[in-house]
Design a protein around this motif. Structure first.
Motif, PDB file in Angstrom:
ATOM      1  N   LYS A 128       8.899   5.889  -7.993  1.00  0.00           N
ATOM      2  CA  LYS A 128       8.867   4.269  -7.552  1.00  0.00           C
ATOM      3  C   LYS A 128       9.413   4.073  -6.205  1.00  0.00           C
ATOM      4  CE  LYS A 128       9.102   3.585 -12.688  1.00  0.00           C
ATOM      5  NZ  LYS A 128       9.555   2.782 -13.734  1.00  0.00           N
ATOM      6  N   GLN A 133       0.700  -1.228   0.054  1.00  0.00           N
ATOM      7  CA  GLN A 133       0.094  -0.093  -0.171  1.00  0.00           C
ATOM      8  C   GLN A 133       0.906   1.361  -0.073  1.00  0.00           C
ATOM      9  OE1 GLN A 133      -2.829   0.221   3.246  1.00  0.00           O
ATOM     10  NE2 GLN A 133      -3.627   1.975   2.501  1.00  0.00           N
ATOM     11  N   LYS A 181       2.285   1.714  -3.439  1.00  0.00           N
ATOM     12  CA  LYS A 181       1.249   2.253  -4.402  1.00  0.00           C
ATOM     13  C   LYS A 181       1.092   3.757  -4.040  1.00  0.00           C
ATOM     14  CE  LYS A 181      -3.700   1.579  -5.483  1.00  0.00           C
ATOM     15  NZ  LYS A 181      -4.833   0.495  -5.050  1.00  0.00           N
ATOM     16  N   GLY A 201       3.746   5.674  -5.549  1.00  0.00           N
ATOM     17  CA  GLY A 201       3.680   5.723  -7.028  1.00  0.00           C
ATOM     18  C   GLY A 201       2.792   6.739  -7.579  1.00  0.00           C
ATOM     19  N   LYS A 202       1.490   6.899  -6.768  1.00  0.00           N
ATOM     20  CA  LYS A 202       0.823   8.181  -6.892  1.00  0.00           C
ATOM     21  C   LYS A 202       1.243   9.587  -6.950  1.00  0.00           C
ATOM     22  CE  LYS A 202      -3.695   5.649  -6.125  1.00  0.00           C
ATOM     23  NZ  LYS A 202      -4.879   5.489  -5.286  1.00  0.00           N
TER      24      LYS A 202
END
Length: 119
Positions: free
Chosen positions: A106, A95, A98, A101-102
């Motif tokens: 990376k 999570q 993620k 990433g948003k």
């Protein structure tokens, strides 16, 4: 003169009592709850790719702070490493990756460990 001495003594004694109350030891029930939460905490280190400045590190740090279950976090620049202490029952490294990433970066797990209790 006696009145000033008595008033001074009362003020000193009163302030001593106030300080003694604010520094009272925590109840044992609360301490047990905190220890049990620490046992569930884990620490993960993530390698962040794409950080080019301290502002980028702050951006990632802000994104991590918004995740429910993240207890502590720090993002190092230079070094590009995020160290995150989290509650395993509320979140996980996938999570976090993620969310990072948003934010435009990376991330990958370097290592994950259980948090050690500070006794």
């Amino acid at each position: 003169m006696k009145t000033y001495f008595i008033l001074t003594a009362l003020l000193l004694f009163g302030s001593y009592q106030i300080n003694a109350q604010c520094c009272a030891a925590p109840s044992s029930k609360k301490a047990i709850t905190e220890n049990s939460n620490q046992e569930k905490d884990k620490i993960v280190k993530l390698k962040i790719t794409g950080l080019t400045c301290a502002g980028c590190a702050n951006h990632v740090s802000s994104a991590l702070k918004n995740i429910d279950g993240v207890v502590e976090q720090s993002v190092e620049y230079p070094g590009d490493i995020a160290t995150i202490k989290y509650e395993a029952s509320k979140t996980n490294p996938a999570q976090m990756i993620k969310v990072i990433g948003k934010a435009g970066y990376k991330a990958e797990v370097i290592n994950e460990t259980k948090s050690k209790n500070k006794a």
